[in-house]
Design a protein around this motif. Structure first.
Motif, PDB file in Angstrom:
ATOM      1  N   VAL A 270      51.589  34.589 -34.618  1.00  0.00           N
ATOM      2  CA  VAL A 270      53.038  34.736 -34.616  1.00  0.00           C
ATOM      3  C   VAL A 270      53.555  34.839 -33.188  1.00  0.00           C
ATOM      4  N   GLY A 271      52.837  35.593 -32.354  1.00  0.00           N
ATOM      5  CA  GLY A 271      53.235  35.670 -30.952  1.00  0.00           C
ATOM      6  C   GLY A 271      53.158  34.331 -30.257  1.00  0.00           C
ATOM      7  N   GLY A 276      56.001  29.411 -28.172  1.00  0.00           N
ATOM      8  CA  GLY A 276      56.319  27.990 -28.189  1.00  0.00           C
ATOM      9  C   GLY A 276      57.701  27.704 -28.727  1.00  0.00           C
ATOM     10  N   GLY A 277      58.113  28.450 -29.770  1.00  0.00           N
ATOM     11  CA  GLY A 277      59.437  28.230 -30.341  1.00  0.00           C
ATOM     12  C   GLY A 277      60.553  28.593 -29.389  1.00  0.00           C
ATOM     13  N   ALA A 278      60.286  29.507 -28.443  1.00  0.00           N
ATOM     14  CA  ALA A 278      61.325  29.901 -27.499  1.00  0.00           C
ATOM     15  C   ALA A 278      61.781  28.726 -26.651  1.00  0.00           C
ATOM     16  N   VAL A 279      60.881  27.795 -26.332  1.00  0.00           N
ATOM     17  CA  VAL A 279      61.251  26.654 -25.494  1.00  0.00           C
ATOM     18  C   VAL A 279      62.303  25.803 -26.202  1.00  0.00           C
ATOM     19  N   ALA A 280      62.034  25.453 -27.470  1.00  0.00           N
ATOM     20  CA  ALA A 280      62.961  24.598 -28.209  1.00  0.00           C
ATOM     21  C   ALA A 280      64.254  25.323 -28.534  1.00  0.00           C
ATOM     22  N   ALA A 320      49.917  38.631 -26.756  1.00  0.00           N
ATOM     23  CA  ALA A 320      50.112  38.837 -28.192  1.00  0.00           C
ATOM     24  C   ALA A 320      48.780  38.854 -28.927  1.00  0.00           C
ATOM     25  N   GLY A 321      47.868  37.951 -28.560  1.00  0.00           N
ATOM     26  CA  GLY A 321      46.558  37.948 -29.200  1.00  0.00           C
ATOM     27  C   GLY A 321      45.752  39.197 -28.904  1.00  0.00           C
ATOM     28  N   VAL A 322      45.776  39.659 -27.647  1.00  0.00           N
ATOM     29  CA  VAL A 322      45.029  40.869 -27.273  1.00  0.00           C
ATOM     30  C   VAL A 322      45.581  42.095 -28.002  1.00  0.00           C
ATOM     31  N   LEU A 323      46.905  42.191 -28.067  1.00  0.00           N
ATOM     32  CA  LEU A 323      47.505  43.331 -28.754  1.00  0.00           C
ATOM     33  C   LEU A 323      47.140  43.353 -30.232  1.00  0.00           C
ATOM     34  N   SER A 324      47.069  42.177 -30.845  1.00  0.00           N
ATOM     35  CA  SER A 324      46.698  42.147 -32.268  1.00  0.00           C
ATOM     36  C   SER A 324      45.279  42.662 -32.479  1.00  0.00           C
ATOM     37  N   ALA A 450      45.642  29.391 -28.557  1.00  0.00           N
ATOM     38  CA  ALA A 450      46.640  30.267 -27.926  1.00  0.00           C
ATOM     39  C   ALA A 450      47.715  29.486 -27.187  1.00  0.00           C
ATOM     40  N   LEU A 451      47.623  28.163 -27.164  1.00  0.00           N
ATOM     41  CA  LEU A 451      48.603  27.348 -26.455  1.00  0.00           C
ATOM     42  C   LEU A 451      49.461  26.584 -27.456  1.00  0.00           C
TER      43      LEU A 451
END
Length: 612
Positions: A270-271, A276-280, A320-324, A450-451
Motif C-alpha cells: 500500500v505504501g 507511485g500513485g502520488a506522481v499521477a 513503508a516496507g520496513v515499517l510493515s 518496491a518500485l
C-alpha cells in the motif's frame, strides 16, 4: 549432541541439534537474502547517481536550452557549462561526487533554476506526506467498510463461503489512481463544482487527491483482510470462545488481531502504491508534491532535481516496507517471531454462471469498440468539427483537433494490447530463466516490488527518453517478480517429484530431464499466469502514457488520449470519458478473469489459541 539408544551402534541426533541446524540454515539464508537486497538497492542508487551520464544526451545543451532558449549553442558556451557542472570528469567521478553530496545532505544545484535541490525536495516531500497521510486515512475507512460484513458475521458464527467484501474490494483495488483522479475531477470538480480541481490552498484541496489515492489502497487493504478473516473464524479457539459466552465484539477484535501478522507485510504494498500513485494524482490536480516535482524534472532534463526527487520517492517506498515488517514483529512478540503463522487460503465458492459470464461480456464490449474504431481513420484532422458532441458521424465525439475519438480509441486499444503482449512475453521468458536461481534473484525481486511503474518509468525516460520503448522497458522491469516466484515454486516442486529420481536412475541426462520434464511442467502454468497479468500490464503502460512517459503524440494510446483530453475537459468531457470508460472496462475484465480462474482451495488447519 549425539546420543545412543540401547542396542544401537549408530549415534542419533537429538531434536536440539536438528533445531540448531535449522536455525543456522535460516540465518544463512537470511544473510544471503539481505546481501542480495543490498546489492540490488545499491544498483538502483548507482543508476540514480549516473543519470547525467546514462541519459546519452548532451547535458550541457539541455541546460543551455533550459536557461536561455534564444542563446546560440556555441562550443564555447557548452564548454563553459560543462566546466561549471563538472560534466567532463567522467561517470565514476560524477557518481562519487553525487554520493558524497548525498551523504552530507547536499543534493546539488538545479540545472534549470540554479537553486539548491534539497529545499525543493523537502518542500515537495512535505506536501506529499500530508497527502499520503490523508490518503491512508481514506484507505483505512474504505477497508473498514469492506470488512464490516465479514467481521460481524464471523463473530456471530453466521459466515458462510468466505468473506463478503472480496469482489467490491478487488474492483476498487484494480482502478488506476490516474483514472479515478480524472473521473473525480470531472464529476465532483467540474460538473458539480463541489471541490477545488487544482492547486494546494487548504484542506479542501486535499479531498479529491486523497480520495483518488485512498480508495484503491483501501480496496487492496480490504481485500487482504477480508480474505484472511474466514480462515481465522474457522479456528478452534473461536468456537471455544463463542461456546464460553464471549461477546461477539471481543471475538471480532481477537480475530482481527490474529489475522494481522500474516498480512501486515503486504501493507508495504500500500505504501508503494501510494508512492507511485502520488506522481499521477499530483499531476492531475496540480499538487506541488514530490511526485509532480520528479515528473517535471524528468521532462525538463533537470537531472539533479530528478535525482533528489526519485531518491526521496524510493526512500518513501522502502520505508513503508520496513515499517510493515517492524509492525509485524511487534504484533507477534519475541516468542513467535520465528514461527510460521501464515494463514491458510480461505474457502472459495465455485464460480457461478454469472461470474463466468462477466469477463466474456466485458471482453465483448472491448472487442466491439475496438473493431468499430479500427474501421475509422484516427489521424484525420477536421478543425471545423473540434470538440463536437457525440453524433452519428462521430459516435464518441471529437477531440481538440477534430479527430474522431472512437477511431483513436479503437486504434489505441490495438496498440496498447499489442505492446502489453510483447512486455508480457518478455517478462514470462525472464521469469522462467530466473526461476531456476531463486536465491540469486530474491534481492532484485524485492527491490523491483518496491518500485512503482511510474518511478521506473521516470528513470527509464531520463535515460532513454519518453516513448513506447522506454515505457515497455519500465513495465517489464517490474512485471517479472511474481512470475519468477511462481516459476521458482514449480521448479522446486517438480525437482522433488519421484519420477525424476527414476529418470536419473535409468541414466537420463540433466539436459533431457530439464527439457522433457521440468520445463514443460513449469512453462504452462507460468504462461497462463502471465496472461492473467496482461490487463494489469496494459493499465501500467496506459498510466505511463498518461504522464507523458510512454507513447508520444499523435499516437492513439489510451493513457495519452486521457491526458490530452484534460486540457478541455470542461468543454468536452466525452473526450475524457471515452478512454476512461475503456480503461475501467479493462480493469473490470482483469478482476473478473482473476476471480473466475482463482483456484478453489479449502482452508486447512492451523494452530489453535494463537490469538489468545
Amino acid at each position: 549432541m549425539k546420543t545412543t539408544a540401547p542396542g544401537d551402534t549408530a549415534p542419533r541426533t537429538t531434536p536440539l541439534r536438528t533445531a540448531a541446524g535449522r536455525t543456522t540454515a535460516a540465518r544463512t539464508t537470511a544473510v544471503r537474502t539481505a546481501a542480495a537486497r543490498t546489492a540490488a538497492l545499491a544498483a538502483v542508487v548507482v543508476t540514480i547517481g549516473l543519470l547525467p551520464w546514462l541519459s546519452g544526451k548532451d547535458a550541457a545543451l539541455s541546460v543551455l536550452r533550459a536557461r536561455s532558449a534564444e542563446q546560440v549553442a556555441t562550443e564555447e558556451a557548452l564548454t563553459a557549462i560543462r566546466d561549471d557542472l563538472g560534466l567532463g570528469a567522467g561517470p565514476l567521478t560524477l557518481l562519487g561526487r553525487w554520493t558524497a553530496g548525498v551523504l552530507q545532505g547536499d543534493l546539488g544545484v538545479s540545472w534549470v533554476s540554479g537553486t539548491e535541490v534539497l529545499p525543493s525536495v523537502l518542500l515537495g516531500l512535505g506536501v506529499s506526506l500530508a497527502l499520503m497521510g490523508a490518503s491512508l486515512a481514506v484507505a483505512l475507512l474504505v477497508a473498514l467498510a469492506l470488512c464490516t460484513g465479514t467481521v460481524v458475521r464471523g463473530a456471530r458464527g453466521t459466515l458462510r463461503r468466505g468473506g463478503t467484501g472480496g469482489a467490491p474490494a478487488a474492483m476498487l483495488a484494480s482502478v488506476p489512481e490516474f483514472l479515478l483522479a480524472t473521473v473525480l475531477l470531472i464529476a465532483l470538480g467540474v460538473w458539480l463544482g463541489l471541490l477545488p480541481t487544482s492547486g494546494w490552498q487548504g484542506p479542501s484541496s486535499m479531498v479529491l487527491p486523497a480520495l483518488a489515492m485512498g480508495v484503491p489502497a483501501g480496496g487492496l487493504l480490504g481485500r487482504l483482510v477480508d480474505d484472511a478473516l474466514p480462515a481465522v473464524f474457522e479456528e478452534r479457539w473461536v468456537a471455544l470462545w463463542r461456546a464460553s459466552g464471549v461477546s461477539p465484539w471481543r471475538i471480532a477484535c481477537a480475530a482481527l488481531r490474529r489475522s494481522m501478522p500474516a498480512i501486515v507485510p503486504q501493507f508495504g504494498l500500500v505504501g508503494v502504491g501510494l508512492t507511485g500513485g502520488a506522481v499521477a494524482v499530483e499531476t492531475v490536480f496540480a499538487v506541488p508534491g514530490i511526485g509532480r516535482t520528479a515528473l517535471g524534472a524528468a521532462k525538463a532534463q533537470d537531472l539533479p532535481l530528478l535525482q533528489g526527487a526519485v531518491l526521496a520517492l524510493l526512500v518513501l517506498g522502502l520505508t513503508a516496507g520496513v515499517l510493515s515488517h517492524l509492525v509485524r514483529a511487534r504484533l507477534l512478540g519475541p516468542g513467535l517471531r520465528d514461527a510460521a503463522l501464515a494463514l491458510p487460503a480461505p474457502p472459495r465458492a465455485p464460480a457461478g454462471r454469472a461470474a463466468r459470464t462477466v469477463p466474456v461480456v466485458l471482453a465483448g464490449l472491448l472487442t466491439a469498440g475496438t473493431g468499430w474504431g479500427l474501421l475509422r481513420d484516427p489521424f484525420t484532422v477536421d478543425v471545423t468539427a473540434r470538440l463536437s458532441a457525440p453524433s452519428w458521424a462521430h459516435p464518441l465525439g471529437t477531440d481538440g483537433l477534430g479527430r474522431d475519438v472512437l477511431a483513436r480509441l479503437g486504434h489505441g486499444a490495438a496498440a496498447t494490447v499489442g505492446v502489453a503482449l510483447a512486455v508480457c512475453l518478455i517478462s514470462c521468458l525472464f521469469a522462467l530463466a530466473v526461476g531456476f536461481l531463486p536465491s540469486h534473484s530474491a534481492g532484485a525481486a524485492d527491490i523491483a516490488n518496491a518500485l512503482p511503474p511510474v518511478i521506473v518509468g521516470i528513470l527509464v525516460a531520463a535515460a532513454l527518453g519518453p516513448g513506447t520503448a522506454g515505457a515497455s522497458v519500465a513495465v517489464a522491469l517490474i512485471s517479472w517478480p511474481p512470475l519468477a516466484a511462481h516459476a521458482s515454486a514449480l521448479v522446486q516442486e517438480t525437482r522433488a517429484a519421484g519420477f525424476l529420481t527414476a529418470q536419473k536412475a535409468i541414466g537420463s541426462t540433466p539436459w533431457w530431464i530439464l527439457t522433457r520434464h521440468i520445463l514443460p511442467a513449469v512453462a504452462g502454468p507460468v504462461g497462463r499466469h502471465a496472461l492473467l497479468r496482461l490487463p494489469g500490464i496494459a493499465l501500467a503502460l496506459a498510466s505511463l502514457g498518461f504522464l507523458g512517459l510512454g507513447a508520444q503524440p499523435p499516437a492513439p494510446e489510451w493513457g495519452l488520449l486521457l491526458d490530452e483530453s484534460r486540457a478541455y475537459v470542461e468543454r468536452a468531457p466525452w473526450a475524457a470519458l471515452a478512454p476512461a470508460a475503456a480503461l475501467a472496462l479493462l480493469a473490470g475484465f482483469a478482476v473478473s478473469l482473476s476471480s473466475v480462474t482463482a483456484p478453489g482451495r479449502r482452508a486447512g488447519t492451523v494452530r489453535a489459541g494463537v490469538a489468545a
